[in-house]
Every structure is written in structure tokens, then in C-alpha cells.
Scaffold this motif. Structure first.
Motif, PDB file in Angstrom:
ATOM      1  N   ALA A  15     -17.846  -3.018 -49.275  1.00 30.47           N
ATOM      2  CA  ALA A  15     -18.767  -2.523 -48.246  1.00 30.47           C
ATOM      3  C   ALA A  15     -19.048  -3.586 -47.190  1.00 30.47           C
ATOM      4  O   ALA A  15     -20.123  -3.616 -46.599  1.00 30.47           O
ATOM      5  CB  ALA A  15     -20.071  -2.054 -48.891  1.00 30.47           C
ATOM      6  N   GLY A  16     -18.074  -4.471 -46.965  1.00 32.23           N
ATOM      7  CA  GLY A  16     -18.190  -5.445 -45.887  1.00 32.23           C
ATOM      8  C   GLY A  16     -17.864  -4.808 -44.553  1.00 32.23           C
ATOM      9  O   GLY A  16     -17.937  -3.584 -44.399  1.00 32.23           O
ATOM     10  N   ARG A  17     -17.469  -5.613 -43.568  1.00 31.53           N
ATOM     11  CA  ARG A  17     -17.225  -5.080 -42.225  1.00 31.53           C
ATOM     12  C   ARG A  17     -16.112  -4.040 -42.211  1.00 31.53           C
ATOM     13  O   ARG A  17     -16.274  -2.953 -41.658  1.00 31.53           O
ATOM     14  CB  ARG A  17     -16.879  -6.220 -41.257  1.00 31.53           C
ATOM     15  CG  ARG A  17     -16.591  -5.717 -39.847  1.00 31.53           C
ATOM     16  CD  ARG A  17     -16.609  -6.810 -38.819  1.00 31.53           C
ATOM     17  NE  ARG A  17     -15.626  -7.848 -39.056  1.00 31.53           N
ATOM     18  CZ  ARG A  17     -15.240  -8.714 -38.113  1.00 31.53           C
ATOM     19  NH1 ARG A  17     -15.766  -8.645 -36.893  1.00 31.53           N
ATOM     20  NH2 ARG A  17     -14.363  -9.648 -38.381  1.00 31.53           N
ATOM     21  N   ILE A  18     -14.993  -4.328 -42.859  1.00 35.39           N
ATOM     22  CA  ILE A  18     -13.893  -3.362 -42.873  1.00 35.39           C
ATOM     23  C   ILE A  18     -14.249  -2.171 -43.753  1.00 35.39           C
ATOM     24  O   ILE A  18     -13.952  -1.019 -43.421  1.00 35.39           O
ATOM     25  CB  ILE A  18     -12.586  -4.033 -43.337  1.00 35.39           C
ATOM     26  CG1 ILE A  18     -12.124  -5.053 -42.289  1.00 35.39           C
ATOM     27  CG2 ILE A  18     -11.497  -2.997 -43.581  1.00 35.39           C
ATOM     28  CD1 ILE A  18     -10.837  -5.753 -42.643  1.00 35.39           C
ATOM     29  N   GLY A  19     -14.895  -2.423 -44.885  1.00 37.30           N
ATOM     30  CA  GLY A  19     -15.303  -1.320 -45.753  1.00 37.30           C
ATOM     31  C   GLY A  19     -16.249  -0.367 -45.047  1.00 37.30           C
ATOM     32  O   GLY A  19     -16.115   0.862 -45.178  1.00 37.30           O
ATOM     33  N   ALA A  20     -17.205  -0.901 -44.314  1.00 35.89           N
ATOM     34  CA  ALA A  20     -18.142  -0.054 -43.570  1.00 35.89           C
ATOM     35  C   ALA A  20     -17.413   0.779 -42.521  1.00 35.89           C
ATOM     36  O   ALA A  20     -17.723   1.964 -42.329  1.00 35.89           O
ATOM     37  CB  ALA A  20     -19.211  -0.921 -42.916  1.00 35.89           C
ATOM     38  N   MET A  21     -16.434   0.179 -41.854  1.00 37.97           N
ATOM     39  CA  MET A  21     -15.652   0.919 -40.867  1.00 37.97           C
ATOM     40  C   MET A  21     -14.870   2.038 -41.544  1.00 37.97           C
ATOM     41  O   MET A  21     -14.844   3.179 -41.066  1.00 37.97           O
ATOM     42  CB  MET A  21     -14.697  -0.024 -40.138  1.00 37.97           C
ATOM     43  CG  MET A  21     -13.762   0.668 -39.150  1.00 37.97           C
ATOM     44  SD  MET A  21     -12.565  -0.473 -38.428  1.00 37.97           S
ATOM     45  CE  MET A  21     -11.588  -0.907 -39.869  1.00 37.97           C
ATOM     46  N   HIS A  22     -14.242   1.737 -42.686  1.00 39.01           N
ATOM     47  CA  HIS A  22     -13.474   2.761 -43.399  1.00 39.01           C
ATOM     48  C   HIS A  22     -14.375   3.890 -43.894  1.00 39.01           C
ATOM     49  O   HIS A  22     -13.980   5.061 -43.881  1.00 39.01           O
ATOM     50  CB  HIS A  22     -12.730   2.142 -44.583  1.00 39.01           C
ATOM     51  CG  HIS A  22     -11.521   1.351 -44.191  1.00 39.01           C
ATOM     52  ND1 HIS A  22     -10.815   1.577 -43.031  1.00 39.01           N
ATOM     53  CD2 HIS A  22     -10.875   0.323 -44.833  1.00 39.01           C
ATOM     54  CE1 HIS A  22      -9.799   0.735 -42.953  1.00 39.01           C
ATOM     55  NE2 HIS A  22      -9.822  -0.026 -44.042  1.00 39.01           N
ATOM     56  N   ALA A  23     -15.582   3.559 -44.319  1.00 40.87           N
ATOM     57  CA  ALA A  23     -16.508   4.593 -44.791  1.00 40.87           C
ATOM     58  C   ALA A  23     -16.813   5.586 -43.679  1.00 40.87           C
ATOM     59  O   ALA A  23     -16.789   6.813 -43.891  1.00 40.87           O
ATOM     60  CB  ALA A  23     -17.798   3.950 -45.303  1.00 40.87           C
ATOM     61  N   ALA A  24     -17.101   5.075 -42.496  1.00 43.85           N
ATOM     62  CA  ALA A  24     -17.398   5.955 -41.361  1.00 43.85           C
ATOM     63  C   ALA A  24     -16.189   6.794 -40.976  1.00 43.85           C
ATOM     64  O   ALA A  24     -16.316   7.986 -40.669  1.00 43.85           O
ATOM     65  CB  ALA A  24     -17.867   5.115 -40.175  1.00 43.85           C
ATOM     66  N   HIS A  25     -15.001   6.181 -41.009  1.00 45.29           N
ATOM     67  CA  HIS A  25     -13.787   6.921 -40.656  1.00 45.29           C
ATOM     68  C   HIS A  25     -13.474   7.996 -41.699  1.00 45.29           C
ATOM     69  O   HIS A  25     -13.146   9.140 -41.347  1.00 45.29           O
ATOM     70  CB  HIS A  25     -12.609   5.958 -40.531  1.00 45.29           C
ATOM     71  CG  HIS A  25     -12.629   5.171 -39.263  1.00 45.29           C
ATOM     72  ND1 HIS A  25     -11.831   4.065 -39.060  1.00 45.29           N
ATOM     73  CD2 HIS A  25     -13.342   5.313 -38.121  1.00 45.29           C
ATOM     74  CE1 HIS A  25     -12.053   3.572 -37.865  1.00 45.29           C
ATOM     75  NE2 HIS A  25     -12.960   4.309 -37.277  1.00 45.29           N
ATOM     76  N   LEU A  26     -13.567   7.643 -42.966  1.00 43.56           N
ATOM     77  CA  LEU A  26     -13.258   8.611 -44.019  1.00 43.56           C
ATOM     78  C   LEU A  26     -14.205   9.803 -43.977  1.00 43.56           C
ATOM     79  O   LEU A  26     -13.798  10.940 -44.242  1.00 43.56           O
ATOM     80  CB  LEU A  26     -13.328   7.941 -45.385  1.00 43.56           C
ATOM     81  CG  LEU A  26     -12.175   6.995 -45.732  1.00 43.56           C
ATOM     82  CD1 LEU A  26     -12.504   6.193 -46.986  1.00 43.56           C
ATOM     83  CD2 LEU A  26     -10.871   7.775 -45.919  1.00 43.56           C
ATOM     84  N   ALA A  27     -15.454   9.551 -43.628  1.00 40.31           N
ATOM     85  CA  ALA A  27     -16.430  10.637 -43.550  1.00 40.31           C
ATOM     86  C   ALA A  27     -16.064  11.654 -42.478  1.00 40.31           C
ATOM     87  O   ALA A  27     -16.506  12.810 -42.533  1.00 40.31           O
ATOM     88  CB  ALA A  27     -17.822  10.068 -43.266  1.00 40.31           C
ATOM     89  N   ALA A  28     -15.242  11.226 -41.508  1.00 38.15           N
ATOM     90  CA  ALA A  28     -14.864  12.110 -40.410  1.00 38.15           C
ATOM     91  C   ALA A  28     -13.480  12.726 -40.577  1.00 38.15           C
ATOM     92  O   ALA A  28     -13.048  13.524 -39.739  1.00 38.15           O
ATOM     93  CB  ALA A  28     -14.916  11.335 -39.090  1.00 38.15           C
ATOM     94  N   VAL A  29     -12.764  12.374 -41.654  1.00 40.26           N
ATOM     95  CA  VAL A  29     -11.406  12.887 -41.858  1.00 40.26           C
ATOM     96  C   VAL A  29     -11.467  14.276 -42.499  1.00 40.26           C
ATOM     97  O   VAL A  29     -12.085  14.449 -43.553  1.00 40.26           O
ATOM     98  CB  VAL A  29     -10.593  11.936 -42.753  1.00 40.26           C
ATOM     99  CG1 VAL A  29      -9.240  12.556 -43.099  1.00 40.26           C
ATOM    100  CG2 VAL A  29     -10.383  10.599 -42.054  1.00 40.26           C
ATOM    101  N   PRO A  30     -10.844  15.259 -41.882  1.00 39.34           N
ATOM    102  CA  PRO A  30     -10.825  16.605 -42.464  1.00 39.34           C
ATOM    103  C   PRO A  30     -10.218  16.587 -43.870  1.00 39.34           C
ATOM    104  O   PRO A  30      -9.230  15.896 -44.123  1.00 39.34           O
ATOM    105  CB  PRO A  30      -9.940  17.392 -41.496  1.00 39.34           C
ATOM    106  CG  PRO A  30     -10.044  16.666 -40.198  1.00 39.34           C
ATOM    107  CD  PRO A  30     -10.161  15.219 -40.563  1.00 39.34           C
TER     108      PRO A  30
END
Length: 337
Positions: A8-23
Motif C-alpha cells: 500500500a505504498g505509492r505504487i500500491g495506492a496507484m494500483h488500488a485506484a486503477h483496479l477499482a476503475a477496471v470493468p
């Protein structure tokens, strides 16, 4: 589809936001060695993102896939656990902290036949994709020269540098993978140099703040790779492809952090990217979409980097580090395990 996210660091936080938006992604479960940090990322990332008690818990949740964005030292262990659990995994680079660890992952991946995607996001960057197509369809003729840059605006913390493995393994490895992927050729020999003009902690860590490598590809093409931790103009990643018939450049647009000394030239007009997050935002999202699509039954796209391909880029990085230390050219074949 339920995905786990380790880190849940900088890249993890970015991936979390992106994954939440992936259909197709119904839930993302975030775990970190710091549970409070995982909870904070989950809270900021949307209703589909939740926090787990710890990374170990992810393997008991019936996940459809795992995204690894945790500390580099944990990558190999988590990928191996995912393979043992028959769990598809996306892992940020590097796969492991050294060649031996990467070879172990490659071996197990080949034995189990599991799906592992390594996060070399430039393969999903529109400019690099277009360059690859131009090379493959012959528009440039034969290539004689490539010039690549990865220039950071400012140095990372001293603790990061000490554990990074060095500038060629940490930064230039992205260029090495991109060169292989765009050209379809292998690097056979390297000659690398390094310099320290900045903070003393680079020298104390046995690293350099600026590096340069001359690569020779298996068809004779010459590649210059330049990297530094001091480029205050902005984050700058470019690839220039010079060919027999035409030339092409990746990363030249209104955000390029480079100004002309010629009178009357005011291009580029826009502000430069401050970090890799801004420069490759679309590519980071595209690589995760590809991962989710494969989990949903789609064919593996040609942009996906496998552990075996990541290993090839690591061999080039190892050769560059060996060359920097010895002051001599190094054949990549000499580093193979």
C-alpha cells in the motif's frame, strides 16, 4: 472478480485506484505490513476496495488474482506462493532482488504453467507501442542507433538507494526491457560508466547518481542508455530510433522536460511530468486492464512481460553494473546462470 493487492505504498495506492476503475473487478483487497496504511488506501480508493489484516490473509480469501506492489525483497516469495496456490499474479519489477531469485521464479513459473505478468509498464505506453510497430513493419529500415533516457527529477531517499541494487538495476532496467521489446533483438555486449556529482550517500552505497551504457544488439545496432537522479527540469523518459529510411522518437510532446536554445522556438509548451506516475499513468492502467482481461479468459497480449523476459533485462543490468565496476566491456552471456 476479486483481486488481492499486496503493498500500500505509492505504487500500491496507484494500483488500488486503477483496479477499482477496471470493468469486471468487483472487489480489491489491500494488505500491507502496516495495516493502517492499507486501511487508508482502501478508504481513499472507492467502495470496491477493502483492507485485509495482513499480506498472509490474502491467500485465504479465494482470490481470482494477486497484484504484488510490496517491498522488492518480498516479490519472489509472494510470486512463488501465488504459483503454488495456482493464483495468477501481476508483479511489479523486479521479480526478485537478484538473478538467482529471478531464475527460481522463472523455473517455477515454467514448471507450474501459471500466469505471471511483470510490471514493465512501458510496453503499454502508446509511444513505445507505436515505435515497436514501426520497427516491425519496416518503416524505419534497418536501425543503426537508439538513444534512451530515464532521468529522475530528484534523488530518492538514501535508504532507498542503499537497497535499490544500483542505478542500472533500478532505473535503466526499464530501458533494457523496452529496447528488447521494441526492437525484437537481444543485447550481446555492454560498456557502462558511472559518475557521482551529487549526494555522498550514492558513493557510500556503492552506487552512482548518473550512468551511461553503450549496448550492442545482436544485429549490430548500437544503443546509448542514459540515466540520472538529477534532472530538475522534470521526469524524462525518451527513446529515439534512428533508421536507414526514417527516424522516430518516443516521449517528445508538450510535456517533454527539454527546452531549445534556438531563438524563437517555444516548444514544448506544457508543464513536464513531475514523476513516473504522471508520465505513465495511462500505461499503468492499461497493463492492469490487460491482467484482468487475461484472468477473464482473453488471450495474453504481446505486451505482457513474462518472468523469463524480465530475466533477460536483468542480465543486461547485471552486465552494466559489472562493466561499470571493472571499466571493461562485458558480454551478457558471461552473466547467464
Amino acid at each position: 472478480m476479486k483481486l488481492g493487492l499486496a503493498g500500500a505504498g505509492r505504487i500500491g495506492a496507484m494500483h488500488a485506484a486503477h483496479l477499482a476503475a477496471v470493468p469486471g473487478v468487483d472487489a480489491v483487497i489491500v494488505a500491507d505490513v502496516d495495516p493502517a496504511r492499507a486501511a487508508g488506501v482502501a478508504e481513499r480508493s472507492g467502495a470496491h476496495v477493502h483492507a485485509a489484516g495482513g499480506v498472509d490473509d490474502l491467500f485465504d480469501l479465494g482470490l481470482d488474482g494477486l497484484v504484488v506492489a510490496a517491498a522488492t525483497s518480498s516479490h519472489a516469495e509472494l510470486v512463488l506462493r501465488a504459483l503454488a496456490s495456482r493464483l495468477p499474479v501481476f508483479c511489479e519489477k523486479p521479480v526478485a532482488t537478484d538473478v538467482a531469485g529471478t531464475v527460481a521464479v522463472v523455473t517455477e513459473n515454467e514448471r507450474t504453467g501459471g500466469f505471471v505478468q511483470v510490471g514493465f509498464q512501458r510496453r503499454f505506453d502508446a509511444g513505445h507501442v507505436a515505435a515497436r510497430e514501426a520497427v516491425r513493419d519496416g518503416r524505419l529500415g534497418f536501425l543503426h542507433t537508439l538513444r534512451c533516457t530515464t532521468l529522475d527529477p530528484a534523488p530518492p531517499p538514501a535508504a532507498y538507494v542503499a537497497a535499490s541494487g544500483g542505478i542500472f538495476r533500478d532505473c535503466s532496467v526499464h530501458d533494457f526491457d523496452a529496447v528488447r521489446w521494441v526492437t525484437g533483438r537481444e543485447v550481446v555486449e555492454v560498456y557502462a560508466r558511472g559518475a557521482n556529482r551529487g549526494a555522498e550517500f550514492f558513493r557510500e552505497a556503492g552506487d552512482v547518481d548518473t550512468g551511461m551504457a553503450l549496448l550492442t544488439l545482436d544485429d549490430g545496432t548500437l544503443v546509448v542508455v542514459s540515466t540520472t537522479r538529477y534532472n530538475a527540469a522534470g521526469y524524462d523518459v525518451r527513446m529515439e530510433l534512428l533508421g536507414e529510411r526514417d527516424s522516430l522518437a518516443v516521449g517528445f510532446d508538450d510535456t517533454t522536460p527539454l527546452r531549445s536554445a534556438e531563438a524563437g522556438v517555444d516548444w514544448p509548451k506544457g508543464p513536464p511530468a513531475a514523476t513516473f506516475v504522471e508520465r505513465f499513468r495511462a500505461a499503468y492502467l492499461a497493463e492492469l486492464r490487460a491482467f484482468v482481461d487475461v484472468l477473464g479468459g482473453a488471450a495474453v497480449p504481446r505486451s505482457v512481460c513474462t518472468p523469463a523476459e524480465a530475466l533477460e533485462a536483468s542480465y543486461v543490468a547485471e552486465a552494466c553494473e559489472a562493466s561499470r565496476r571493472s571499466g571493461l566491456p562485458v558480454r551478457v552471456a558471461e552473466l547467464r546462470v
